[in-house]
Design a protein around this motif. Structure first.
Motif, PDB file in Angstrom:
ATOM      1  N   ARG A 137      41.548  30.774  39.141  1.00  0.00           N
ATOM      2  CA  ARG A 137      40.233  31.050  39.728  1.00  0.00           C
ATOM      3  C   ARG A 137      40.232  32.360  40.509  1.00  0.00           C
ATOM      4  N   LEU A 138      41.311  32.645  41.238  1.00  0.00           N
ATOM      5  CA  LEU A 138      41.406  33.915  41.954  1.00  0.00           C
ATOM      6  C   LEU A 138      41.306  35.080  40.964  1.00  0.00           C
ATOM      7  N   VAL A 139      42.036  34.990  39.874  1.00  0.00           N
ATOM      8  CA  VAL A 139      42.017  36.043  38.855  1.00  0.00           C
ATOM      9  C   VAL A 139      40.612  36.190  38.270  1.00  0.00           C
ATOM     10  N   GLU A 140      39.930  35.079  38.001  1.00  0.00           N
ATOM     11  CA  GLU A 140      38.550  35.150  37.501  1.00  0.00           C
ATOM     12  C   GLU A 140      37.670  35.945  38.454  1.00  0.00           C
ATOM     13  N   GLY A 141      37.837  35.699  39.749  1.00  0.00           N
ATOM     14  CA  GLY A 141      37.053  36.427  40.741  1.00  0.00           C
ATOM     15  C   GLY A 141      37.413  37.897  40.799  1.00  0.00           C
ATOM     16  N   LEU A 142      38.695  38.214  40.703  1.00  0.00           N
ATOM     17  CA  LEU A 142      39.125  39.610  40.735  1.00  0.00           C
ATOM     18  C   LEU A 142      38.629  40.388  39.519  1.00  0.00           C
ATOM     19  N   GLU A 143      38.412  39.684  38.405  1.00  0.00           N
ATOM     20  CA  GLU A 143      37.916  40.331  37.186  1.00  0.00           C
ATOM     21  C   GLU A 143      36.472  40.797  37.304  1.00  0.00           C
ATOM     22  N   VAL A 144      35.731  40.240  38.257  1.00  0.00           N
ATOM     23  CA  VAL A 144      34.318  40.582  38.412  1.00  0.00           C
ATOM     24  C   VAL A 144      34.145  42.055  38.757  1.00  0.00           C
ATOM     25  N   GLY A 145      35.012  42.556  39.621  1.00  0.00           N
ATOM     26  CA  GLY A 145      34.966  43.962  40.017  1.00  0.00           C
ATOM     27  C   GLY A 145      36.324  44.580  39.769  1.00  0.00           C
ATOM     28  N   SER A 146      36.764  45.356  40.742  1.00  0.00           N
ATOM     29  CA  SER A 146      38.073  45.965  40.656  1.00  0.00           C
ATOM     30  C   SER A 146      38.579  46.215  42.064  1.00  0.00           C
ATOM     31  N   LEU A 147      39.766  45.760  42.349  1.00  0.00           N
ATOM     32  CA  LEU A 147      40.361  45.973  43.656  1.00  0.00           C
ATOM     33  C   LEU A 147      40.737  47.445  43.773  1.00  0.00           C
ATOM     34  N   SER A 148      40.346  48.077  44.867  1.00  0.00           N
ATOM     35  CA  SER A 148      40.618  49.496  45.071  1.00  0.00           C
ATOM     36  C   SER A 148      42.106  49.782  44.948  1.00  0.00           C
ATOM     37  N   GLU A 149      42.453  50.895  44.295  1.00  0.00           N
ATOM     38  CA  GLU A 149      43.864  51.252  44.175  1.00  0.00           C
ATOM     39  C   GLU A 149      44.450  51.677  45.518  1.00  0.00           C
ATOM     40  N   GLU A 150      43.619  51.866  46.520  1.00  0.00           N
ATOM     41  CA  GLU A 150      44.085  52.178  47.867  1.00  0.00           C
ATOM     42  C   GLU A 150      44.645  50.950  48.581  1.00  0.00           C
TER      43      GLU A 150
END
Length: 152
Positions: A59-72
């Motif tokens: 479920r965490l991965v599904e949520g992370l797929e919605v956008g993109s975590l900043s490379e910073e």
């Protein structure tokens, strides 16, 4: 997840979480992933997640797929096998797909906390099937730009 996404934590630079949803659906974990990938935490620079390989990680991965975590955002991910979760391969393959997609560019460390007893380890291996190979391929071929992840 609601509190993080509300915009009230404008100076949050470091977030460390250890989560396990037991054997529930993990919808709160999906919401957390959405908030993290939405850019609403613009001051976040370090993220440490300690997670069991279970439905909650999926479920965490599904949520992370919605956008993109900043490379910073420097990401350290520590995974622990869940001895009762029947299909750890689904969660690990979902994570591999996320890495391969480039949506986790700040990944710096990926560590597996393995059980102390070899018999328990073999049980976990049976549950994950070819998922370790898929994850290894994502780490070696999916990087593109960004940092280098260290598998511990």
């Amino acid at each position: 997840a609601e509190g993080l996404g509300s915009g009230g934590l404008v100076s949050l630079e470091e977030l460390c979480l250890r989560l396990s949803c037991g054997h529930g659906e993990g919808n709160g974990c999906r919401e957390l992933g959405e908030v993290l990938s939405s850019g609403k935490l613009s001051s976040l620079r370090k993220l440490l997640l300690k997670w069991n390989v279970e439905k909650c990680l999926e479920r965490l991965v599904e949520g992370l797929e919605v956008g993109s975590l900043s490379e910073e955002v420097s990401v350290d991910l520590i995974l622990s096998p869940d001895m009762e979760y029947a299909d750890g391969s689904t969660a690990i393959k979902a994570l591999a797909a996320l890495i391969r997609s480039g949506k986790l560019r700040g990944l710096r460390k990926l560590r597996f906390d393995l059980p102390k007893f070899a018999l328990r380890f073999l049980t976990v291996c049976d549950k994950v099937g070819d998922a370790p190979s898929v994850l290894g391929e994502a780490l070696t071929h999916g990087g593109g730009e960004g940092g280098t992840a260290v598998l511990l």
